[in-house]
Design a protein around this motif. Structure first.
Motif, PDB file in Angstrom:
ATOM      1  N   TYR A  13       2.839   4.970  -1.392  1.00  0.00           N
ATOM      2  CA  TYR A  13       1.809   5.369  -2.326  1.00  0.00           C
ATOM      3  C   TYR A  13       1.735   6.836  -2.187  1.00  0.00           C
ATOM      4  O   TYR A  13       1.282   7.525  -3.354  1.00  0.00           O
ATOM      5  CB  TYR A  13       0.671   4.522  -1.620  1.00  0.00           C
ATOM      6  N   SER A  39       2.838 -12.609   3.852  1.00  0.00           N
ATOM      7  CA  SER A  39       1.519 -12.632   4.393  1.00  0.00           C
ATOM      8  C   SER A  39       0.757 -11.438   3.907  1.00  0.00           C
ATOM      9  O   SER A  39       1.428 -10.693   2.866  1.00  0.00           O
ATOM     10  CB  SER A  39       1.811 -12.026   5.798  1.00  0.00           C
ATOM     11  N   GLY A  41      -0.913  -8.171   2.968  1.00  0.00           N
ATOM     12  CA  GLY A  41      -0.390  -6.839   3.342  1.00  0.00           C
ATOM     13  C   GLY A  41       1.061  -6.675   3.145  1.00  0.00           C
ATOM     14  O   GLY A  41       1.745  -5.500   3.592  1.00  0.00           O
ATOM     15  N   GLY A  43       3.151  -6.686   0.508  1.00  0.00           N
ATOM     16  CA  GLY A  43       3.524  -6.073  -0.505  1.00  0.00           C
ATOM     17  C   GLY A  43       3.636  -6.634  -1.992  1.00  0.00           C
ATOM     18  O   GLY A  43       4.229  -6.327  -3.035  1.00  0.00           O
ATOM     19  N   THR A  46       1.682  -5.216  -4.761  1.00  0.00           N
ATOM     20  CA  THR A  46       2.424  -4.019  -5.135  1.00  0.00           C
ATOM     21  C   THR A  46       3.582  -3.979  -5.911  1.00  0.00           C
ATOM     22  O   THR A  46       3.858  -3.567  -6.870  1.00  0.00           O
ATOM     23  CB  THR A  46       2.793  -3.102  -3.521  1.00  0.00           C
ATOM     24  N   GLN A  83      -4.929  -9.414  -9.280  1.00  0.00           N
ATOM     25  CA  GLN A  83      -5.492  -9.965  -8.084  1.00  0.00           C
ATOM     26  C   GLN A  83      -7.150  -9.828  -8.049  1.00  0.00           C
ATOM     27  O   GLN A  83      -8.014 -10.614  -7.775  1.00  0.00           O
ATOM     28  CB  GLN A  83      -4.974  -9.577  -6.784  1.00  0.00           C
ATOM     29  N   HIS A 192      -0.641 -17.597  -1.342  1.00  0.00           N
ATOM     30  CA  HIS A 192      -0.991 -17.875   0.032  1.00  0.00           C
ATOM     31  C   HIS A 192      -0.830 -19.157   0.374  1.00  0.00           C
ATOM     32  O   HIS A 192      -0.436 -19.610   1.627  1.00  0.00           O
ATOM     33  CB  HIS A 192      -2.352 -17.286   0.778  1.00  0.00           C
TER      34      HIS A 192
HETATM   35  N1  LIG Z   1      -3.822   2.210  -3.458  1.00  0.00           N
HETATM   36  C1  LIG Z   1      -3.178   2.056  -1.970  1.00  0.00           C
HETATM   37  N2  LIG Z   1      -2.952   3.173  -1.280  1.00  0.00           N
HETATM   38  C2  LIG Z   1      -2.395   3.035  -0.298  1.00  0.00           C
HETATM   39  N3  LIG Z   1      -1.963   2.094   0.404  1.00  0.00           N
HETATM   40  C3  LIG Z   1      -2.104   0.933  -0.156  1.00  0.00           C
HETATM   41  C4  LIG Z   1      -2.830   0.769  -1.513  1.00  0.00           C
HETATM   42  N4  LIG Z   1      -2.722  -0.579  -1.947  1.00  0.00           N
HETATM   43  C5  LIG Z   1      -2.176  -1.256  -0.989  1.00  0.00           C
HETATM   44  N5  LIG Z   1      -1.747  -0.364  -0.175  1.00  0.00           N
HETATM   45  C6  LIG Z   1      -1.043  -0.785   1.076  1.00  0.00           C
HETATM   46  O1  LIG Z   1       0.120  -1.351   0.846  1.00  0.00           O
HETATM   47  C7  LIG Z   1       0.286  -2.653   1.528  1.00  0.00           C
HETATM   48  C8  LIG Z   1       0.630  -3.806   0.726  1.00  0.00           C
HETATM   49  O2  LIG Z   1      -0.547  -4.126   0.018  1.00  0.00           O
HETATM   50  P1  LIG Z   1      -0.414  -5.384  -1.118  1.00  0.00           P
HETATM   51  O3  LIG Z   1      -1.865  -5.330  -1.743  1.00  0.00           O
HETATM   52  O4  LIG Z   1       0.685  -4.995  -1.959  1.00  0.00           O
HETATM   53  O5  LIG Z   1      -0.325  -6.586  -0.173  1.00  0.00           O
HETATM   54  P2  LIG Z   1      -0.283  -8.109  -0.635  1.00  0.00           P
HETATM   55  O6  LIG Z   1       0.878  -8.838   0.129  1.00  0.00           O
HETATM   56  O7  LIG Z   1      -0.464  -8.264  -1.971  1.00  0.00           O
HETATM   57  O8  LIG Z   1      -1.543  -8.599   0.213  1.00  0.00           O
HETATM   58  P3  LIG Z   1      -2.764  -9.900   0.006  1.00  0.00           P
HETATM   59  O9  LIG Z   1      -1.949 -11.130   0.113  1.00  0.00           O
HETATM   60  O10 LIG Z   1      -3.652  -9.499   0.964  1.00  0.00           O
HETATM   61  O11 LIG Z   1      -3.015  -9.700  -1.358  1.00  0.00           O
HETATM   62  C9  LIG Z   1      -0.656  -2.838   2.514  1.00  0.00           C
HETATM   63  O12 LIG Z   1      -0.441  -2.339   3.698  1.00  0.00           O
HETATM   64  C10 LIG Z   1      -2.042  -2.095   1.938  1.00  0.00           C
HETATM   65  O13 LIG Z   1      -2.609  -1.531   2.826  1.00  0.00           O
END
Ligand SMILES: Nc1ncnc2c1ncn2[C@@H]1O[C@H](COP(=O)(O)OP(=O)(O)OP(=O)(O)O)[C@@H](O)[C@H]1O
Ligand SMILES: [Mg+2]
Length: 252
Positions: A13, A39, A41, A43, A46, A83, A192
């Motif tokens: 980020y 899991s 977090g 990604g 992202t 999401q 999930h």
């Molecule tokens: N805007 C942001 N700025 C900095 N870090 C971020 C940002 N958005 C997400 N993150 C970090 O990126 C990582 C991945 O987040 P992401 O939302 O992609 O996970 P996820 O797999 O979709 O999780 P979930 O199942 O909870 O939705 C996490 O550690 C989160 O804290």
């Protein structure tokens, strides 16, 4: 053209943050249905946002139907459900559908019919002319999904679409997704819920910014020597962690 190609994508980020995705490659072919499992977090969102051009890769390339972000010409071919709700709370459900439908290229004269069809399918007809701020969480999820379907996209990208839905709605939506997939729509979905992932033809397991396994649920289970996807995922995850920890042991 392949609907989705991520090649050696790394992403963080900001400069002071750790990498969220590292050297990640992933491909979804025409008419494939992929479930992205990982899991909290790991990604997933992202990766989806990179795919939608909402995040820009730190290195590597992201292509959708052969075009790099921001997908100006391809955008109408992609149906996206984020999401977190991206609805306008001070508009009604129907107005949201018209607004986003128009943005995604639905012809003006087709907006009303298409919106009515989707409101009916998602059991929102009675609430169609109420403000979205008065909708329940599940109603908002259903409306977001309806918006993603407005332009009859060739590629559907859905980030946890079934969260907050009851079992009947969940089943109906999955049946609809399988039907659309049978009609040739490429679908990438995050979840999930293991039993949802288990019913998908292709699953990609995401952990710590890497795809640590991919294939059909049967292939993944067989590879890990497990009968269920959940056990296989945990096994592969543990194996990956051990492999990386070993890698970190300094050589004598
Ligand atoms: N805007 C942001 N700025 C900095 N870090 C971020 C940002 N958005 C997400 N993150 C970090 O990126 C990582 C991945 O987040 P992401 O939302 O992609 O996970 P996820 O797999 O979709 O999780 P979930 O199942 O909870 O939705 C996490 O550690 C989160 O804290
Ligand atoms: Mg997420």
């Amino acid at each position: 053209m392949e609907p989705v190609v991520l090649s050696n994508v790394s992403f963080r980020y900001s400069r002071k943050d750790d990498y969220i995705l590292q050297d990640l490659s992933f491909q979804a072919g025409v008419g494939e249905l992929w479930c992205l499992l990982g899991s909290s977090g790991s990604g997933k969102s992202t990766m989806i946002r990179l795919l939608m051009g909402l995040n820009v890769p730190t290195s590597g390339t992201v292509q959708v139907f052969g075009e790099c972000a921001p997908f100006r010409t391809m955008r109408p071919r992609i149906g996206y459900m984020p999401q977190d709700s991206a609805l306008y709370n001070d508009l009604t459900g129907r107005e949201n559908l018209h607004f986003f439908g128009e943005l995604s290229g639905v012809k003006h004269r087709e907006l009303s019919t298409r919106a009515a069809e989707l409101l009916d399918f998602f059991d929102l007809t009675n609430a169609a002319d109420r403000l979205v701020s008065k909708y329940s969480g599940g109603m908002q999820r259903r409306l977001s999904l309806a918006i993603a379907l407005m332009a009859k996209p060739d590629l559907l990208v859905l980030d946890e679409p079934t969260v907050g839905l009851d079992p009947r709605q969940r089943l109906r939506i999955w049946n609809q997704l399988f039907q659309m997939n049978a009609d040739g729509v490429t679908i990438l979905i995050t979840t999930h819920v293991m039993d949802e992932a288990e019913r998908c033809p292709n699953v990609a397991l995401l952990a710590d910014g890497h795809i640590i396994g991919s294939g059909s649920p049967q292939e993944i289970c067989q590879h890990a020597g497990k009968t269920r996807l959940e056990g296989a995922f945990l096994q592969i995850l543990d194996g990956e962690r051990i492999r990386r920890e070993k890698h970190l042991v300094p050589r004598l």
